[in-house]
Write an enzyme that holds these catalytic residues in place. Structure first.
Site, PDB file in Angstrom:
ATOM      1  N   HIS A 176      99.289  -4.564 -49.608  1.00 24.68           N
ATOM      2  CA  HIS A 176      99.735  -3.661 -48.552  1.00 24.68           C
ATOM      3  C   HIS A 176      99.460  -4.333 -47.215  1.00 24.68           C
ATOM      4  O   HIS A 176      98.323  -4.679 -46.903  1.00 24.68           O
ATOM      5  CB  HIS A 176      98.999  -2.314 -48.609  1.00 24.68           C
ATOM      6  CG  HIS A 176      99.514  -1.312 -47.621  1.00 24.68           C
ATOM      7  ND1 HIS A 176     100.315  -0.249 -47.988  1.00 24.68           N
ATOM      8  CD2 HIS A 176      99.365  -1.220 -46.276  1.00 24.68           C
ATOM      9  CE1 HIS A 176     100.629   0.451 -46.921  1.00 24.68           C
ATOM     10  NE2 HIS A 176     100.053  -0.113 -45.866  1.00 24.68           N
ATOM     11  N   CYS A 177     100.523  -4.538 -46.439  1.00 34.04           N
ATOM     12  CA  CYS A 177     100.349  -5.070 -45.072  1.00 34.04           C
ATOM     13  C   CYS A 177     101.026  -4.094 -44.112  1.00 34.04           C
ATOM     14  O   CYS A 177     100.506  -3.004 -43.880  1.00 34.04           O
ATOM     15  CB  CYS A 177     100.889  -6.493 -44.956  1.00 34.04           C
ATOM     16  SG  CYS A 177     102.547  -6.723 -45.592  1.00 34.04           S
ATOM     17  N   VAL A 178     102.191  -4.433 -43.542  1.00 33.83           N
ATOM     18  CA  VAL A 178     102.913  -3.460 -42.733  1.00 33.83           C
ATOM     19  C   VAL A 178     103.539  -2.397 -43.614  1.00 33.83           C
ATOM     20  O   VAL A 178     103.904  -1.321 -43.136  1.00 33.83           O
ATOM     21  CB  VAL A 178     103.987  -4.151 -41.871  1.00 33.83           C
ATOM     22  CG1 VAL A 178     103.356  -5.083 -40.881  1.00 33.83           C
ATOM     23  CG2 VAL A 178     104.986  -4.909 -42.749  1.00 33.83           C
TER      24      VAL A 178
END
Length: 432
Positions: A288-290
């Site tokens: 999970h990043c942006v």
């Protein structure tokens, strides 16, 4: 007579209830359910007054007061709209304000540029670990990425293109790359492959029927034999329904316990994980990043990274060729005499170095992604293998091979190319 008398107060109550007036463009309903106005967004904040009084008198401000102040600010931060003032997420504002200010300050002098460009990644990483540790959703990084693209393109049009070294074809290619990045990001922001509870849809469909039969049905079923057993079967959770097949496939109750998600109330298929930020399980979750990267949007994420790297390198090359003429790209990046004599060239050079830092970080992520795809592992599986010391580490930990799903280079890439193309129906042997 009794019926007519009983109907009169009902009509009277309906007449007395005031209808909700439509909101004007500058009005909104606050978190307390009261109508408020944008012009009064800074008035009557008791928590802010208390915090200022304690700060002036030298007393410590409790953390709860600071949280309430931030909640009040985020609730009152709105912009006028057609159906009333719309709420604005406060996490998208810092990049819009701080990024142009920092880059323009960094362009004043070489030493200021070194300090600012060094502190920006440190602050971004600190905020990243802070939000992930608190399991908070934030639009800061999405806002930072999108605004960085827009601001770099704006500086390129305002400061680089007027110098006459960039032709229409080169500008068209750069603009096309920018639009392709946005399209790939839009696709990557879609559903990554969320796992929904199969009982939630049944509950929503049968909620009205259950409410209508709850009163009469209970009285009628009291005298029927087997009514209690029928009620217990209808009230079973998905865990009870799936526990039998999963035990048969897994072979042990401990295996079922490991893959049962207590928060989502479902049994996860193979390689699915619960995302702490999104609060839901994702099929073949990578990280999970942006956004949450999973089975349905992993290809779009890789496509967005590749297009970004090509476009960024092309834009950096055009800019350095314009402000540092007759020098190679690598030489101009570290030695460009007289670039700080002109403010326009200094700002362009500072934006180049900012783009280089971002591009280097994205290139590292892209390299890790390519390695993981080649070995058919996800980033989540890599982290788990490192913690449990079950994976085989190569090249000083750059490559981690769990050996669980590795089927060879070509087969691994073929499997990745077909992600999301098949319907989300997994056989029983995939439920572990």
């Amino acid at each position: 007579m009794t019926q007519k008398g009983s109907m009169k107060p009902v009509k009277k109550n309906k007449a007395e209830e005031p209808e909700l007036e439509p909101l004007c463009c500058c009005e909104y309903i606050d978190r307390n359910g009261e109508k408020n106005h944008v012009a009064a967004c800074l008035c009557d904040c008791q928590d802010l007054d208390e915090g200022c009084d304690r700060w002036i008198t030298g007393k410590s401000v409790p953390p709860e007061t600071c949280e309430r102040i931030m909640d009040t600010i985020s609730d009152r931060l709105r912009i006028p709209g057609l159906r009333g003032a719309q709420k604005v997420n406060i996490s998208i504002l810092p990049p819009l304000i701080l990024l142009p200010v920092f880059l323009r300050v960094a362009s004043w002098h070489f030493l200021l540029g070194v300090v600012v460009l060094t502190s920006l990644p440190v602050l971004a990483l600190w905020y990243y670990y802070l939000t992930h540790r608190r399991k908070e959703q934030t639009l800061f990084f999405l806002s930072l990425g999108l605004f960085s693209l827009g601001y770099m393109y704006y500086v390129f049009l305002q400061e680089v293109v007027p110098k006459g070294r960039v032709g229409p074809t080169q500008l068209a290619l750069l603009t096309c790359g920018l639009f392709l990045i946005l399209l790939a990001l839009y696709r990557a922001k879609k559903n990554p492959g969320y796992l929904r509870n199969p009982a939630s849809s049944d509950r929503s469909l049968g909620s009205s029927l259950t409410e209508s039969l709850s009163r009469d049905g209970q009285e009628k079923t009291r005298g029927l034999p087997g009514a209690e057993s029928a009620g217990s079967l209808s009230n079973r959770t998905p865990k009870d329904d799936l526990k039998g097949p999963c035990r048969a496939s897994a072979g042990s109750p401990a295996k079922v316990k490991e893959d049962w998600c207590a928060k989502c109330q479902l049994v996860r298929p193979a390689r699915a994980w619960h995302c702490r930020i999104c609060g839901i399980c994702v099929r073949r979750m990578d990280h999970h990043c942006v956004c949450c990267v999973g089975e349905s949007n992993h290809q779009a994420f890789i496509l967005a990274l590749s297009i970004f790297l090509l476009t960024s390198v092309y834009g950096i090359t055009l800019t350095l060729d314009t402000i540092c003429r007759d020098r190679s790209v690598f030489t101009a990046l570290f030695y460009c005499p007289g670039v700080y004599a002109d403010y326009s060239s200094a700002l362009s050079f500072t934006c180049v170095w900012y783009s280089v830092i971002i591009t280097a970080g994205m290139a590292y992520i892209f390299l890790i992604q390519l390695i993981n795809i080649s070995y058919n592992v996800t980033e989540r599986e890599v982290q788990q293998a490192l913690r449990q010391k079950t994976g085989r580490r190569l090249l000083y930990g750059l490559i981690v091979d769990t050996g669980q799903y590795n089927r060879g280079f070509l087969r691994n890439w073929h499997q990745f190319s077909t992600l999301g193309s098949h319907p989300c129906h997994h056989p029983a042997e995939d439920i572990v």
